[in-house]
Each structure stands twice: as structure tokens, then as C-alpha cells.
Design a protein around this motif. Structure first.
Motif, mmCIF file in Angstrom:
data_model
loop_
_atom_site.group_PDB
_atom_site.id
_atom_site.type_symbol
_atom_site.label_atom_id
_atom_site.label_comp_id
_atom_site.label_asym_id
_atom_site.label_seq_id
_atom_site.Cartn_x
_atom_site.Cartn_y
_atom_site.Cartn_z
ATOM 1 N N ALA A 152 0.816 -1.217 0.000
ATOM 2 C CA ALA A 152 0.000 0.000 0.000
ATOM 3 C C ALA A 152 0.846 1.261 0.000
ATOM 4 O O ALA A 152 0.444 2.284 -0.569
ATOM 5 N N ALA A 153 2.029 1.213 0.626
ATOM 6 C CA ALA A 153 2.868 2.406 0.702
ATOM 7 C C ALA A 153 3.337 2.842 -0.675
ATOM 8 O O ALA A 153 3.248 4.023 -1.037
ATOM 9 N N SER A 154 3.834 1.891 -1.469
ATOM 10 C CA SER A 154 4.322 2.228 -2.808
ATOM 11 C C SER A 154 3.191 2.705 -3.701
ATOM 12 O O SER A 154 3.316 3.716 -4.403
ATOM 13 N N LEU A 155 2.075 1.998 -3.685
ATOM 14 C CA LEU A 155 0.949 2.405 -4.518
ATOM 15 C C LEU A 155 0.376 3.734 -4.037
ATOM 16 O O LEU A 155 -0.101 4.549 -4.842
ATOM 17 N N GLY A 156 0.454 3.993 -2.733
ATOM 18 C CA GLY A 156 -0.006 5.269 -2.210
ATOM 19 C C GLY A 156 0.825 6.429 -2.722
ATOM 20 O O GLY A 156 0.288 7.494 -3.054
ATOM 21 N N VAL A 157 2.149 6.235 -2.799
ATOM 22 C CA VAL A 157 3.018 7.262 -3.368
ATOM 23 C C VAL A 157 2.625 7.539 -4.813
ATOM 24 O O VAL A 157 2.470 8.691 -5.232
ATOM 25 N N SER A 158 2.459 6.474 -5.592
ATOM 26 C CA SER A 158 2.112 6.635 -7.006
ATOM 27 C C SER A 158 0.805 7.409 -7.169
ATOM 28 O O SER A 158 0.721 8.377 -7.941
ATOM 29 N N ARG A 159 -0.208 7.001 -6.447
ATOM 30 C CA ARG A 159 -1.521 7.624 -6.615
ATOM 31 C C ARG A 159 -1.527 9.060 -6.116
ATOM 32 O O ARG A 159 -2.200 9.928 -6.688
ATOM 33 N N SER A 160 -0.739 9.352 -5.074
ATOM 34 C CA SER A 160 -0.681 10.722 -4.572
ATOM 35 C C SER A 160 -0.013 11.662 -5.571
ATOM 36 O O SER A 160 -0.246 12.878 -5.540
ATOM 37 N N LEU A 161 0.803 11.100 -6.464
ATOM 38 C CA LEU A 161 1.499 11.911 -7.462
ATOM 39 C C LEU A 161 0.761 11.942 -8.801
ATOM 40 O O LEU A 161 1.269 12.518 -9.763
ATOM 41 N N GLY A 162 -0.414 11.340 -8.861
ATOM 42 C CA GLY A 162 -1.241 11.448 -10.057
ATOM 43 C C GLY A 162 -1.232 10.256 -10.988
ATOM 44 O O GLY A 162 -1.878 10.284 -12.038
ATOM 45 N N TYR A 163 -0.497 9.185 -10.647
ATOM 46 C CA TYR A 163 -0.529 7.979 -11.471
ATOM 47 C C TYR A 163 -1.945 7.392 -11.469
ATOM 48 O O TYR A 163 -2.667 7.464 -10.473
ATOM 49 N N ARG A 164 -2.318 6.770 -12.582
ATOM 50 C CA ARG A 164 -3.605 6.100 -12.706
ATOM 51 C C ARG A 164 -3.376 4.599 -12.897
ATOM 52 O O ARG A 164 -2.452 4.189 -13.598
ATOM 53 N N ASP A 165 -4.240 3.791 -12.281
ATOM 54 C CA ASP A 165 -4.165 2.343 -12.471
ATOM 55 C C ASP A 165 -4.408 2.006 -13.942
ATOM 56 O O ASP A 165 -5.291 2.587 -14.581
ATOM 57 N N THR A 166 -3.634 1.070 -14.462
ATOM 58 C CA THR A 166 -3.815 0.651 -15.852
ATOM 59 C C THR A 166 -4.230 -0.816 -15.957
ATOM 60 O O THR A 166 -5.239 -1.143 -16.559
ATOM 61 N N HIS A 167 -3.456 -1.731 -15.357
ATOM 62 C CA HIS A 167 -3.772 -3.147 -15.445
ATOM 63 C C HIS A 167 -3.033 -3.897 -14.352
ATOM 64 O O HIS A 167 -2.219 -3.306 -13.635
ATOM 65 N N THR A 168 -3.322 -5.172 -14.225
ATOM 66 C CA THR A 168 -2.616 -6.014 -13.268
ATOM 67 C C THR A 168 -1.952 -7.174 -13.999
ATOM 68 O O THR A 168 -2.315 -7.516 -15.124
ATOM 69 N N SER A 169 -0.969 -7.765 -13.337
ATOM 70 C CA SER A 169 -0.320 -8.967 -13.842
ATOM 71 C C SER A 169 0.044 -9.831 -12.644
ATOM 72 O O SER A 169 -0.138 -9.420 -11.493
ATOM 73 N N VAL A 170 0.545 -11.032 -12.908
ATOM 74 C CA VAL A 170 0.899 -11.954 -11.835
ATOM 75 C C VAL A 170 2.385 -12.260 -11.896
ATOM 76 O O VAL A 170 2.921 -12.594 -12.965
ATOM 77 N N LEU A 171 3.062 -12.139 -10.759
ATOM 78 C CA LEU A 171 4.485 -12.452 -10.692
ATOM 79 C C LEU A 171 4.685 -13.965 -10.734
ATOM 80 O O LEU A 171 4.118 -14.699 -9.905
ATOM 81 N N GLU A 172 5.503 -14.413 -11.677
ATOM 82 C CA GLU A 172 5.688 -15.852 -11.856
ATOM 83 C C GLU A 172 6.354 -16.504 -10.645
ATOM 84 O O GLU A 172 6.012 -17.616 -10.264
ATOM 85 N N HIS A 173 7.315 -15.815 -10.026
ATOM 86 C CA HIS A 173 8.090 -16.456 -8.963
ATOM 87 C C HIS A 173 7.334 -16.535 -7.644
ATOM 88 O O HIS A 173 7.673 -17.352 -6.782
ATOM 89 N N SER A 174 6.303 -15.680 -7.449
ATOM 90 C CA SER A 174 5.608 -15.657 -6.173
ATOM 91 C C SER A 174 4.098 -15.839 -6.273
ATOM 92 O O SER A 174 3.448 -16.146 -5.269
ATOM 93 N N GLY A 175 3.547 -15.633 -7.475
ATOM 94 C CA GLY A 175 2.105 -15.718 -7.636
ATOM 95 C C GLY A 175 1.359 -14.487 -7.165
ATOM 96 O O GLY A 175 0.125 -14.448 -7.198
ATOM 97 N N GLU A 176 2.072 -13.452 -6.708
ATOM 98 C CA GLU A 176 1.432 -12.232 -6.227
ATOM 99 C C GLU A 176 0.916 -11.397 -7.402
ATOM 100 O O GLU A 176 1.477 -11.422 -8.493
ATOM 101 N N THR A 177 -0.134 -10.638 -7.129
ATOM 102 C CA THR A 177 -0.707 -9.760 -8.139
ATOM 103 C C THR A 177 0.018 -8.412 -8.117
ATOM 104 O O THR A 177 0.212 -7.805 -7.053
#
Length: 216
Positions: A152-177
Motif C-alpha cells: 500500500a505504501a508504494s501504490l499510495g506514493v504513485s496515486r498521490s502523485l497522479g498515477y492512474r491504475d492501468t492493469h494487473t499482472s501476476v508475478l511468476e516467482h511468487s504468484g502475487e498480483t
């Protein structure tokens, strides 16, 4: 008179609380000593079977730095900024990358902070500084970033600076989104968020980005 061999390392950025300078060999030991144990490294990076975990983590830090400057080209580059406070203590690192810059003019970023300074807004200052460099001086048209949805901290920085969500993907090594975000140059300039960032050393570095002269 000393010849400046690699003017890219003369780039500097300054915010209210942080001084950022491109990493040099002299920074390597202090950066490795400061690198937090909870920061995940590239799972594809080389590990050495006869080294312990700490030595392997230091090796990844060192080789990432050497690779960034050693494989530099105007088409694909990576800037490793060391972030320090006014006393010269290492606070973390902020990377700015243009992996296909001559084609798409898109930059990416990544960062880490030492544990004791997290939660003070310094991550926002670091990202603000490199975005101002990218959009105002390097001709970037857009910036992208990504983080696992649990970060949440990293995404919070991005969104506070005006970034917009585009899409999601899955990390192969961990399965995390992984959540991907994007910020356009026009939105950044209109926001005025980078107005307080001080930037120097740009002029001599521009040819290494394939760019023409600029008043520094």
C-alpha cells in the motif's frame, strides 16, 4: 584539471529533506551496509552458492549498479540515485529507468528506504524528484510504475502523485498480483508538484541520453 569521465554521475536532485546523487564507486560500501533485509531483490539475479545470504544480497546490489552504468546507451539506461540527508547519511535509493527510451519515451522507477525513515513522506519526495527530472529535462512522455497490491505504501506514493491504475499482472516467482500504474507528462506539468525540486548537472549529461544542449 581533472577530466570528468562520466558526466551522468554529475546529476543531482534536491528536495526539502533529501539530496539525491547518481551512485559512484565510493558509495557502494555505505549503500550495501544500509540495504534493508526486508527489500526483495530481483529473483533472476545471480546468486553464488558458496556465499551466505548477506554476501549474496551485497553482490546483487553491486552488480545492479555496475550493470546500470556499464551497459548504458541512449536507447536503454538506468540511473541509480543514492538518497542522503543533510548529514550525509544514506536514507535509501531511487532508480529512474528508460528501458526503451529512444522508442517510447517512457520511464520506470523503483526505490527503497532504510526502515527508520519510512512513513515520513520521503518516498514521495524521491519519486517527485526523478519525475521532475524525467519530464522537465529528459523529454519523457509518460512514467510507469508497479507494486504488489499488498504494498500500500508504494501504490499510495504513485496515486498521490497522479498515477492512474492501468492493469494487473501476476508475478511468476511468487504468484502475487502486481498493480501497474501510469502518469502522463501533461498531467505532471499541470500539477506543479515538482516546482520545488532543485536539479543540477543536467547539461553535460544530456548527450548520454541522446539529447541536445540545455541551459543548466
Amino acid at each position: 584539471m581533472t577530466t570528468v569521465v562520466w558526466p551522468v554521475q554529475g546529476l543531482w536532485l534536491r528536495t526539502a529533506d533529501v539530496d539525491l546523487r547518481v551512485m559512484t564507486e565510493a558509495d557502494l560500501a555505505s549503500v550495501c551496509d544500509s540495504f534493508p533485509a526486508d527489500v526483495e531483490q530481483d529473483p533472476a539475479a545471480t546468486r553464488y552458492a558458496l556465499l551466505d545470504e548477506g554476501s549474496n544480497r551485497r553482490a546483487v546490489v553491486a552488480q545492479s549498479y555496475w550493470r546500470a552504468l556499464g551497459t548504458w546507451s541512449p536507447a536503454s539506461w538506468a540511473l541509480p540515485f543514492v538518497a542522503r540527508n543533510g548529514d550525509g547519511d544514506v536514507l535509501g535509493m531511487q532508480w529512474l529507468e528508460g528501458p526503451d527510451f529512444s522508442t517510447d519515451r517512457v520511464v520506470d522507477s523503483a526505490s527503497w528506504l532504510v526502515a527508520e525513515v519510512r512513513g515520513r513522506g520521503l518516498g514521495t519526495q524521491l519519486r517527485t524528484a526523478v519525475l521532475e527530472l524525467a519530464f522537465r529535462h529528459l523529454g519523457a512522455g509518460a512514467a510507469v510504475s508497479s507494486a504488489v497490491v499488498a504494498n500500500a505504501a508504494s501504490l499510495g506514493v504513485s496515486r498521490s502523485l497522479g498515477y492512474r491504475d492501468t492493469h494487473t499482472s501476476v508475478l511468476e516467482h511468487s504468484g502475487e498480483t502486481l498493480q501497474h500504474v501510469r502518469l502522463e507528462r501533461d498531467a505532471w506539468v499541470a500539477s506543479g508538484r515538482g516546482a520545488s525540486v532543485r536539479i543540477g548537472g543536467v547539461g553535460p549529461a544530456l548527450p548520454y541520453f541522446g539529447l541536445g544542449d540545455e541551459d543548466d
